[in-house]
Design a protein around this motif. Structure first.
Motif, short mmCIF file in Angstrom:
data_model
loop_
_atom_site.label_atom_id
_atom_site.label_comp_id
_atom_site.label_asym_id
_atom_site.label_seq_id
_atom_site.Cartn_x
_atom_site.Cartn_y
_atom_site.Cartn_z
N GLN A 305 13.47 3.45 15.83
CA GLN A 305 12.15 3.54 15.20
C GLN A 305 12.54 5.11 14.69
OE1 GLN A 305 8.84 1.37 16.10
NE2 GLN A 305 9.88 -0.51 15.97
N SER A 309 11.29 6.01 11.61
CA SER A 309 10.32 6.78 11.16
C SER A 309 10.09 8.04 9.69
CB SER A 309 9.22 7.03 12.04
OG SER A 309 9.99 8.29 12.90
N THR A 365 9.18 -6.58 12.18
CA THR A 365 7.89 -6.01 12.97
C THR A 365 7.62 -4.89 12.12
OG1 THR A 365 8.16 -7.49 14.79
CG2 THR A 365 6.87 -5.72 14.50
N TYR A 366 9.10 -3.59 11.34
CA TYR A 366 8.89 -1.88 11.52
C TYR A 366 8.66 -2.25 9.77
CZ TYR A 366 8.93 2.30 10.34
OH TYR A 366 9.61 3.21 9.57
N LYS A 369 4.17 -3.20 9.93
CA LYS A 369 3.46 -2.41 10.19
C LYS A 369 3.99 -0.86 9.95
CE LYS A 369 2.87 -4.25 15.00
NZ LYS A 369 3.82 -3.45 16.53
N GLU A 370 5.08 -0.58 8.55
CA GLU A 370 4.87 0.34 8.32
C GLU A 370 5.33 0.98 7.22
OE1 GLU A 370 4.18 2.71 10.02
OE2 GLU A 370 4.24 2.24 12.23
#
Length: 777
Positions: A305, A309, A365-366, A369-370
């Protein structure tokens, strides 16, 4: 004095000697003797407290056992007394009173019941004592591992978990047996479960902490910073170092022990849940992931992660890195970890599938969320600007393409090993699909479906506006019940292809209900929009020429053909398994396209009826003079008895139907000409046979000739055209009853009507026609 207090060398045990050698290796270590003494005294105090606690528990257990034994002894003494009394009564002389024998026999059921009760009490006491002993051993082992009574050295830290796990499995075996044989002992089972849960609440976290420490010593997770992810598609991506393959010797043995401990704990947990939920209706939930694989996935996903990002604007790198990690470590799951899972008897788990599932869930999940929130915000901010909105929709569709491609790659990793996906049901499919993001957020699915619909419609609208696509036909589309093709315009091929592409987008969605929702949102508006285009074209044609013009008729025929083709296509799709499994969702038992199919069918029926009505209306106008000429049925004809005006009417019908035969699909064409034939039959019958029109022999001959031309006209489309004009045919049959006027009352006889083959006329209608017949001498 001090020398006298020291133990003699023969009295020093080997363990004590090793302890002293370990603590006092040099002269300098003697300075720490006071600390060693404090440590030893602390341990002794802890041991004494443990012995005292065990003594108290042993005394309580002994007291409970003694109480149960005394109760059982008392009960057995009562049983013994009853049996002695029974034996004494059986040895009495035969002159014992009958009432006394009856009383003794009546006591036998209660005696047997008392014996069974005593036996159950004894079993309960033995089982309770046995369980209490094993649970106590578990609690001692867990307490020792936490307080440090058992050394947590590397060589035995993992082996210490085998002892309590062994006790826990024995306890579970006993509880499973009690559940089967003594289900009424619910309080005993509940009490044991409660104490076991408390022990597991300590044991599992401690085992996981030790396992994570061991993973860190192995070098897990490996470093990801040296990999050039931007060149991952160049064909030469760098490989990640896999610490699982580099394990050797003692380190490998420690990891195997820790791995087996966690697997054994999970297998035990699985057995306990199965027992506790037995007899209950439980919803089909996702299978719990494999704990040992979770411990591998979580740290490497957290490390990844950091890179994710950096690539929020370039999600293709995110998917490339996630796939690379998944692929580079998947072989070690088969070669190193799967044998350990099999050894732990953890049935139904594939390490390869669990690893892939864990990475997919981490990526999902990433994304949730992002990535997706940023795309949602972008869509909302730019909704007012059409050009910017189009750009944001393109970014969204690109993200979906990456997700679908990633799912295909990961699922290929599962199938490439020869494994069948344990499960192509919704719950398990969600575990290996990043599109499971939409399972938790149906509102995002609606946005996706709407974007797909808008994108598809923008492409189809240009095709619908092109008149050439309405005049050019699709070739090679054969009807189900005919040899001709649908004669459908090319635009329907464009619509069908667009709908197929939307349905293909729904295939990877890992949930049946969501797939159905996506298809309804994306395809139904397009079908209705296309139906609106067809309706508009038909209304324009009707408004300009009232469908009296051949071009207008062709325009309507094209729309009918398109509706027939699309209706047939949707019906065929509904028979596919992909759509059949959607029929029973939310209580619905019909095809997902049933509403649209019904609307297309109503459109066809409406406009085929209008075509038939237009043809019959024109025929009625053209045949008005022919039907008004009542005198022609009483005149004697010379030569061929035919009516010229009637032939002109038939020529018009033949021309119109021939045009329809060329432009309309076979099934709807059959509907139209049969409707026209039925209307002509009713129209001519009402105009010729009703009223007081008289028929001479010459008139009957003329009518026979006219109807022969009518039948010949329709013989181009059927073998027995007279069957489609039943009232005219029956009326002519009555007129041709040659010179034999029926007797009074004979016309009301059904046998007489049946004898002459008259089936579509009532007796009253037959009698009226007969009375209008003029029989010449």
């Amino acid at each position: 004095m001090e020398a006298a207090a020291l133990p003699r060398p023969p009295d020093i045990t080997p363990e004590l000697r090793r302890f002293l050698d370990d603590r006092f290796r040099s002269q300098a270590d003697l300075a720490a003797a006071a600390d060693v003494e404090i440590e030893i005294r602390g341990r002794c105090a802890e041991l004494e407290a443990s012995v005292s606690d065990l003594s108290v528990r042993l005394a309580a257990a002994a007291a409970a056992y003694s109480s149960s034994r005394n109760a059982a002894g008392t009960a057995l003494s009562n049983v013994r007394g009853c049996l002695a009394a029974l034996k004494a009564s059986s040895s009495e002389p035969e002159e014992v009173q009958v009432g006394s024998e009856k009383m003794l026999f009546e006591q036998l059921p209660s005696l047997a019941k008392e014996v069974a009760r005593v036996e159950m009490v004894r079993d309960y006491a033995e089982t309770a004592l046995k369980l209490d002993s094993f649970v106590g051993d578990v609690e001692d082992a867990v307490s020792s591992s936490v307080t440090g009574k058992l050394k947590s050295r590397a060589e035995n830290s993992q082996k210490t978990y085998h002892v309590p796990i062994g006790y826990l499995k024995t306890i579970e075996d006993i509880l499973a047996s009690v559940t089967r044989t003594r289900p009424q002992w619910t309080r005993l089972i509940s009490a044991v479960d409660h104490r076991v849960d408390r022990s597991l609440a300590v044991l599992r976290p401690q085992a996981i902490v030790d396992h994570r420490a061991l993973l860190e010593s192995l070098g897990w997770p490996p470093s990801l910073s040296g990999t050039k992810f931007s060149s991952i598609n160049s064909g030469k991506p760098s490989e990640l170092v896999n610490p699982l393959f580099s394990m050797k010797g003692d380190l490998k043995s420690k990891y195997s022990e820790s791995f087996l401990s966690l697997c054994s704990l999970q297998e035990l947990q699985k057995r306990r849940k199965t027992r506790q939920l037995q007899g209950h209706i439980v919803n089909n939930q996702l299978r719990p992931p494999l704990w040992v694989i979770e411990e591998l996935v979580n740290p490497i996903a957290a490390a990844a992660q950091h890179h994710f990002s950096k690539w929020v604007e370039k999600p293709e790198f995110v998917f490339a890195l996630a796939y690379k990690i998944t692929r580079d470590f998947v072989d070690s799951m088969d070669e190193i970890l799967q044998p350990l899972v099999d050894k732990a008897h953890l049935v139904g788990y594939s390490c390869r599938e669990e690893w892939i599932s864990g990475m997919v869930i981490a990526l999902s999940t990433y994304l949730a969320k992002e990535i997706f929130p940023k795309h949602i915000d972008l869509l909302q901010e730019l909704s007012s600007n059409n050009a910017s909105s189009q750009s944001s929709r393109v970014l969204w569709l690109n993200l979906i393409d990456l997700m679908i491609s990633f799912d295909k790659q990961t699922q290929a990793l599962i199938s490439s090993s020869g494994l069948l996906l344990s499960a192509k049901d919704d719950n398990n499919w969600q575990r290996i699909s990043v599109l499971s993001v939409f399972c938790d957020r149906p509102d995002w699915l609606e946005i996706w479906a709407e974007i797909e619909r808008q994108d598809a419609y923008d492409k189809m609208r240009l095709s619908m506006e092109n008149e050439k696509n309405w005049s050019t036909r699709i070739q090679g589309t054969v009807l189900e019940y005919g040899s001709d093709d649908y004669k459908s315009p090319a635009i329907t091929g464009v619509i069908q292809k667009g709908l197929s592409l939307l349905i293909d987008r729904a295939w990877p969605i890992p949930n049946i209900a969501l797939r159905a929702e996506f298809i309804k949102i994306s395809t139904s508006p397009i079908i209705l929009e296309f139906l609106g285009w067809m309706l508009q074209r038909c209304q324009e044609a009707e408004g300009l020429t009232a469908l009296a013009d051949d071009n207008a008729l062709l325009k309507v025929s094209q729309s009918i053909n398109a509706a027939r083709y699309l209706e047939s296509t949707l019906t065929e799709w509904c028979d596919d398994v992909f759509f059949l499994e959607m029929e029973n969702i939310d209580g619905h038992t019909e095809c997902i396209f049933q509403v649209e199919i019904n609307q297309l069918k109503d459109f066809r029926v409406q406009w085929t009826d209008k075509i038939s009505t237009v043809i019959l209306r024109d025929f009625d106008a053209r045949s008005r003079d022919y039907l008004k000429n009542k005198r022609q049925w009483q005149e004697k004809s010379e030569g061929l008895a035919l009516s010229r005006s009637f032939i002109e009417c038939l020529d018009y019908i033949q021309g119109r139907i021939a045009k329809l035969e060329h432009g309309l699909n076979t099934l709807d064409f059959v509907t139209v000409w049969r409707s026209v034939a039925s209307g002509v039959d009713q129209l001519l019958f009402s105009g010729i046979f009703t009223g007081s029109t008289k028929f001479s022999n010459g008139g009957v001959e003329r009518l026979h000739g006219d109807l022969s031309i009518l039948f010949a006209t329709f013989s181009a489309w059927c073998l027995r055209p007279e069957g489609f004009f039943p009232r005219l045919t029956d009326g002519l049959k009555i007129l041709e009853v040659d010179g034999k006027q029926p007797r009074d009352g004979m016309l009301t006889d059904k046998d007489w009507l049946r004898e002459y083959g008259i089936r579509r006329l009532t007796a009253a209608e037959a009698e009226k026609i007969t009375k209008n017949r003029i029989y010449e001498s």
